[in-house]
Structures are given as C-alpha cells and as structure tokens.
Design an enzyme around this catalytic site. Structure first.
Site, PDB file in Angstrom:
ATOM      1  N   ARG A 168       0.823  -1.216   0.000  1.00 36.84           N
ATOM      2  CA  ARG A 168       0.000   0.000   0.000  1.00 36.84           C
ATOM      3  C   ARG A 168       0.855   1.264   0.000  1.00 36.84           C
ATOM      4  O   ARG A 168       0.580   2.215  -0.733  1.00 36.84           O
ATOM      5  CB  ARG A 168      -0.884   0.027   1.248  1.00 36.84           C
ATOM      6  CG  ARG A 168      -1.799  -1.160   1.432  1.00 36.84           C
ATOM      7  CD  ARG A 168      -2.439  -1.028   2.809  1.00 36.84           C
ATOM      8  NE  ARG A 168      -3.198  -2.174   3.208  1.00 36.84           N
ATOM      9  CZ  ARG A 168      -2.690  -3.263   3.790  1.00 36.84           C
ATOM     10  NH1 ARG A 168      -1.396  -3.344   4.035  1.00 36.84           N
ATOM     11  NH2 ARG A 168      -3.459  -4.261   4.137  1.00 36.84           N
ATOM     12  N   ILE A 169       1.904   1.283   0.844  1.00 34.70           N
ATOM     13  CA  ILE A 169       2.702   2.511   0.969  1.00 34.70           C
ATOM     14  C   ILE A 169       3.549   2.720  -0.291  1.00 34.70           C
ATOM     15  O   ILE A 169       3.641   3.840  -0.810  1.00 34.70           O
ATOM     16  CB  ILE A 169       3.574   2.460   2.246  1.00 34.70           C
ATOM     17  CG1 ILE A 169       2.673   2.365   3.482  1.00 34.70           C
ATOM     18  CG2 ILE A 169       4.487   3.680   2.333  1.00 34.70           C
ATOM     19  CD1 ILE A 169       3.405   2.019   4.778  1.00 34.70           C
ATOM     20  N   ARG A 189       7.827  -8.990  -4.110  1.00 31.98           N
ATOM     21  CA  ARG A 189       7.686 -10.452  -4.097  1.00 31.98           C
ATOM     22  C   ARG A 189       6.797 -10.919  -5.237  1.00 31.98           C
ATOM     23  O   ARG A 189       7.034 -11.916  -5.877  1.00 31.98           O
ATOM     24  CB  ARG A 189       7.021 -10.894  -2.789  1.00 31.98           C
ATOM     25  CG  ARG A 189       7.957 -11.315  -1.698  1.00 31.98           C
ATOM     26  CD  ARG A 189       7.162 -11.648  -0.472  1.00 31.98           C
ATOM     27  NE  ARG A 189       6.079 -10.660  -0.276  1.00 31.98           N
ATOM     28  CZ  ARG A 189       5.170 -10.720   0.666  1.00 31.98           C
ATOM     29  NH1 ARG A 189       5.180 -11.711   1.508  1.00 31.98           N
ATOM     30  NH2 ARG A 189       4.235  -9.795   0.793  1.00 31.98           N
ATOM     31  N   SER A 190       5.706 -10.183  -5.458  1.00 31.69           N
ATOM     32  CA  SER A 190       4.775 -10.575  -6.514  1.00 31.69           C
ATOM     33  C   SER A 190       4.463  -9.365  -7.385  1.00 31.69           C
ATOM     34  O   SER A 190       4.620  -8.223  -6.949  1.00 31.69           O
ATOM     35  CB  SER A 190       3.489 -11.112  -5.895  1.00 31.69           C
ATOM     36  OG  SER A 190       2.991 -10.148  -4.988  1.00 31.69           O
ATOM     37  N   ILE A 248      12.430   3.931   4.371  1.00 33.28           N
ATOM     38  CA  ILE A 248      11.353   4.188   5.351  1.00 33.28           C
ATOM     39  C   ILE A 248      10.749   2.851   5.780  1.00 33.28           C
ATOM     40  O   ILE A 248       9.647   2.816   6.319  1.00 33.28           O
ATOM     41  CB  ILE A 248      10.249   5.122   4.804  1.00 33.28           C
ATOM     42  CG1 ILE A 248       9.627   4.563   3.521  1.00 33.28           C
ATOM     43  CG2 ILE A 248      10.765   6.522   4.602  1.00 33.28           C
ATOM     44  CD1 ILE A 248       8.303   5.226   3.167  1.00 33.28           C
ATOM     45  N   ALA A 249      11.474   1.746   5.507  1.00 33.37           N
ATOM     46  CA  ALA A 249      10.930   0.411   5.770  1.00 33.37           C
ATOM     47  C   ALA A 249      11.228  -0.011   7.206  1.00 33.37           C
ATOM     48  O   ALA A 249      10.412   0.195   8.111  1.00 33.37           O
ATOM     49  CB  ALA A 249      11.498  -0.574   4.761  1.00 33.37           C
ATOM     50  N   ARG A 250      12.376  -0.569   7.416  1.00 32.03           N
ATOM     51  CA  ARG A 250      12.798  -1.007   8.742  1.00 32.03           C
ATOM     52  C   ARG A 250      14.316  -1.027   8.779  1.00 32.03           C
ATOM     53  O   ARG A 250      14.967  -1.278   7.759  1.00 32.03           O
ATOM     54  CB  ARG A 250      12.322  -2.441   9.026  1.00 32.03           C
ATOM     55  CG  ARG A 250      10.924  -2.554   9.582  1.00 32.03           C
ATOM     56  CD  ARG A 250      10.819  -2.024  11.012  1.00 32.03           C
ATOM     57  NE  ARG A 250       9.488  -2.173  11.565  1.00 32.03           N
ATOM     58  CZ  ARG A 250       8.499  -1.286  11.449  1.00 32.03           C
ATOM     59  NH1 ARG A 250       8.686  -0.167  10.782  1.00 32.03           N
ATOM     60  NH2 ARG A 250       7.321  -1.498  12.015  1.00 32.03           N
ATOM     61  N   GLU A 279      18.145   0.794  15.984  1.00 37.11           N
ATOM     62  CA  GLU A 279      17.654   2.107  16.448  1.00 37.11           C
ATOM     63  C   GLU A 279      17.119   2.010  17.878  1.00 37.11           C
ATOM     64  O   GLU A 279      16.635   0.949  18.269  1.00 37.11           O
ATOM     65  CB  GLU A 279      16.570   2.640  15.487  1.00 37.11           C
ATOM     66  CG  GLU A 279      15.297   1.823  15.479  1.00 37.11           C
ATOM     67  CD  GLU A 279      14.289   2.324  14.425  1.00 37.11           C
ATOM     68  OE1 GLU A 279      14.670   2.528  13.259  1.00 37.11           O
ATOM     69  OE2 GLU A 279      13.120   2.488  14.812  1.00 37.11           O
ATOM     70  N   HIS A 297      12.423   7.756  12.871  1.00 32.36           N
ATOM     71  CA  HIS A 297      11.316   6.810  12.673  1.00 32.36           C
ATOM     72  C   HIS A 297       9.968   7.528  12.855  1.00 32.36           C
ATOM     73  O   HIS A 297       9.168   7.154  13.721  1.00 32.36           O
ATOM     74  CB  HIS A 297      11.449   5.620  13.627  1.00 32.36           C
ATOM     75  CG  HIS A 297      10.678   4.407  13.195  1.00 32.36           C
ATOM     76  ND1 HIS A 297      11.063   3.123  13.471  1.00 32.36           N
ATOM     77  CD2 HIS A 297       9.508   4.287  12.490  1.00 32.36           C
ATOM     78  CE1 HIS A 297      10.181   2.273  12.975  1.00 32.36           C
ATOM     79  NE2 HIS A 297       9.228   2.957  12.358  1.00 32.36           N
ATOM     80  N   ILE A 298       9.751   8.535  12.007  1.00 33.63           N
ATOM     81  CA  ILE A 298       8.540   9.366  12.161  1.00 33.63           C
ATOM     82  C   ILE A 298       7.629   9.327  10.930  1.00 33.63           C
ATOM     83  O   ILE A 298       6.758  10.198  10.788  1.00 33.63           O
ATOM     84  CB  ILE A 298       8.896  10.843  12.468  1.00 33.63           C
ATOM     85  CG1 ILE A 298       9.873  11.403  11.407  1.00 33.63           C
ATOM     86  CG2 ILE A 298       9.433  11.008  13.875  1.00 33.63           C
ATOM     87  CD1 ILE A 298      10.002  12.916  11.445  1.00 33.63           C
TER      88      ILE A 298
HETATM   89  C1  DGY Z   1       4.735   1.107  11.400  1.00 35.35           C
HETATM   90  O1  DGY Z   1       3.545   1.303  11.602  1.00 35.35           O
HETATM   91  O2  DGY Z   1       5.186   0.028  10.997  1.00 35.35           O
HETATM   92  C2  DGY Z   1       5.653   2.244  11.690  1.00 35.35           C
HETATM   93  O3  DGY Z   1       6.920   2.023  11.174  1.00 35.35           O
HETATM   94  C3  DGY Z   1       5.736   2.478  13.182  1.00 35.35           C
HETATM   95  O4  DGY Z   1       6.415   1.387  13.750  1.00 35.35           O
END
Ligand code: DGY
Length: 339
Positions: A168-169, A189-190, A248-250, A279, A297-298
């Site tokens: 979605r993002i 992945r798909s 902006i993932a992880r 982090e 992480h905002i």
């Molecule tokens: C999420 O919703 O996954 C954001 O990164 C907050 O953790």
C-alpha cells in the site's frame, strides 16, 4: 484460542496492558471498560517486565518496541490478543503467538498516505540536500548566492524512481511520483495486478535492473529474515553514483555500515533514512556523512494518523475480547482452524 487454564473472564472485568504511552483520552476510554495496567511513562519495558505484565492480562496494546515471542508469552495464561500499534509487525513472532492461541493484530491502511507523504518528503529533502543546506545557513557560513558554489542537488521531476516493496505505501509513493512526471519501476515479491500497475504507472523489473537504472531507490518492504540486508555493499555497487537511497521500511533492510562507506566514498549521491539497524542507535559512520538526511522513525507521525493507529489497535483489542473477529487480524488461521 487459548483455552488451556483460562480464568473464566465473563464474570470479571478484562485486564489489559497498554505497553507504551497513548493519547490520554484513548486511555480514559479504555479505563471505562477494562482494568488497565498502563505505562504512560513510556519507558520501554524490559523483557522480564513485559513477560510479567503479559502474565496478568487478557489483552495487550503494544508497539514495535515490544518483542512478543514464546518467552514473553510463557506465563500469559489468560492472554487472548496482542494488538500492535504499528503496521509493521516484525516485533511479533507470529508462529509463537499463534501456537499460544493468541490473536495478533496490526494497523494497516490508516497510515498509508501519511507514510507515503513522508517517504516523498524524505526523498525531496535528500535529493535537494535540504538538511545540509540548512546547517550551512545556520552556521553563518553562507555569504553569497552562487551559480556553482552551493549545494547542487539531483532532480526528481522526470527522473526514474525505483520502489522496492510495492504494498500500500509503495503504491502511494508511486502515485505521488507520477505527479512529478517520474518514471516508476518497482520490485516486489509478486507482480501487482494489471489494474494496480496502471494506476501507479509502474513497471515491474528485477531488483538488479531497478538498482542499475533508478535515480532514486525507495525501500518500503517489510522486515523479514529473507529481507535482511536487501541493500548491502553488492547492491550499492550496482547503483548509479548519482542515485539516492531512501529507507522508510525497517532497520536491518539496509546494511548501515556498508551504506556509510558508500556515502563517504561517493559511491552513491545521498541517502535519507527514517529507520536504522539497532535504532535508536545510529551507526557512528552514518553520523559523519554530510550527504544524508536522518529522521527518528517518524514516517507515520502526524497527530491524526497516530490517533487513528491507536483507535484501530483499540478496535482490534475490543473485538478480540468481545469474542469477535478483529478487523486487522494477522493470524487468521487461528479462527479458520477453530471455526
Ligand atoms: C509502522 O507502523 O510500521 C511504523 O513504522 C511504526 O512502527
């Protein structure tokens, strides 16, 4: 669901844990229905504190800071639901939670646009060297307008954006990129459906082709063991020297040490990071880089969206405790196998 050794709950108020600080009004509403153990100090619970708290409650509202695994659940005899206030749920060991008969939920959809907005803001700030420029102005060293002797950035308009992770993002970012006349390529992945590819103006390519051709690479994929270091030294070596990388993932999707080397060596142009390995610690070599924009992480952090995330998590928790299906249940097999 967890039927072993459950204390009959119908005759008593359910007990819940709110593991992180939430909005006071949301807490007050919860306190009307439940016996609430809340951590409004927002100091992250230790593994021992979390395990003890989970052993005393029927439901828990947690966030990415709470690792919920077999050890955390080992004494949680009455627990029915763990409602994550986050769309990403790499903090949840879902097989262990399912094995314990506990429902796990997350907060999709409500943060999609806010997070996509932020991804695009970070991309713009990174490509146009905004924080570096601001530091220059604040330092008092900017003394004249110049044609060449000022931070020259990279264009977004009519460039190619490569999105890795087209959920979605990712799709939200693609749609924003279309407004800038960007060519959109993606790897996932798909494949998306034809209709979704069309609405995003996006073309599927291999990861290698994306890295070789994109002017801006944006990472929006979930963290899994397979996705660990999706971007490391070999991948950075494939990218254009003029390219930017946005995460902006992880944390852990990028090898932050390898990225610092690539930034310092001019291997890529710049990076924008909202998430980091380990982090809130940040790799010390990243902190030395000028060609980087750093954020804590905002991506989902607007008041409206954070309230919506809490509200959805509460809705999930309430549904589970009422014996209903939570709207964003992750381990759906728990209900399928029982019903
Ligand atoms: C999420 O919703 O996954 C954001 O990164 C907050 O953790």
């Amino acid at each position: 669901m967890n039927s072993q050794a459950h204390t009959p709950a119908a005759s008593r108020k359910f007990k819940i844990l709110v593991a992180r600080a939430i909005f006071p009004e949301a807490l007050a509403q919860l306190e009307e229905s439940y016996e609430v153990q809340s951590n409004q100090s927002d100091k992250i619970l230790t593994a021992e504190e979390l395990k003890k708290a989970l052993s005393e409650v029927d439901g828990a509202l947690v966030a990415g800071s709470e690792r919920i695994d077999a050890a955390a659940l080992s004494d949680a005899k009455n627990l029915k639901v763990v409602a994550n206030i986050s769309v990403g749920y790499n903090n949840l060991d879902v097989p262990a939670i399912t094995a314990a008969g506990v429902m796990a939920t997350n907060t999709p959809d409500v943060l999609t646009d806010t997070t996509a907005d932020f991804g695009f803001a970070l991309l713009m700030a990174t490509a146009r060297r905004m924080t570096e420029s601001e530091h220059w102005v604040r330092s008092g060293k900017w003394d004249q307008w110049s044609i060449v002797n000022n931070p020259l950035g990279m264009d977004l308009h009519h460039s190619t954006i490569g999105i890795i992770g087209m959920g979605r993002i990712g799709q939200g970012i693609a749609k924003r990129a279309l407004g800038f006349g960007m060519k959109v390529v993606y790897h996932n992945r798909s494949h998306l459906s034809d209709a979704d590819e069309k609405s995003c103006g996006a073309t599927y390519v291999s990861k290698e082709e994306l890295l070789r051709t994109a002017d801006h690479v944006v990472l929006v994929l979930p963290y899994t063991a397979q996705n660990h270091h999706t971007i490391g030294a070999p991948e950075l070596a494939l990218m254009k020297t003029t390219a930017t990388l946005i995460n902006i993932a992880r944390g852990g999707i990028v090898d932050d040490g390898a990225l610092a080397q690539a930034l310092q060596g001019g291997r890529i142009f710049a990076a924008g990071l909202d998430v980091f390995e380990g982090e809130p610690q940040v790799h010390p070599e990243l902190l030395k880089c000028k060609n980087i924009v750093l954020a804590p992480h905002i991506a989902s952090a607007t008041e409206k969206t954070r309230r919506a995330m809490v509200d959805l998590a509460v809705e999930n928790l309430r549904a589970a405790l009422d014996g209903k299906r939570p709207p964003s249940l992750i381990n759906t097999e728990l209900l399928t196998t029982e019903n």
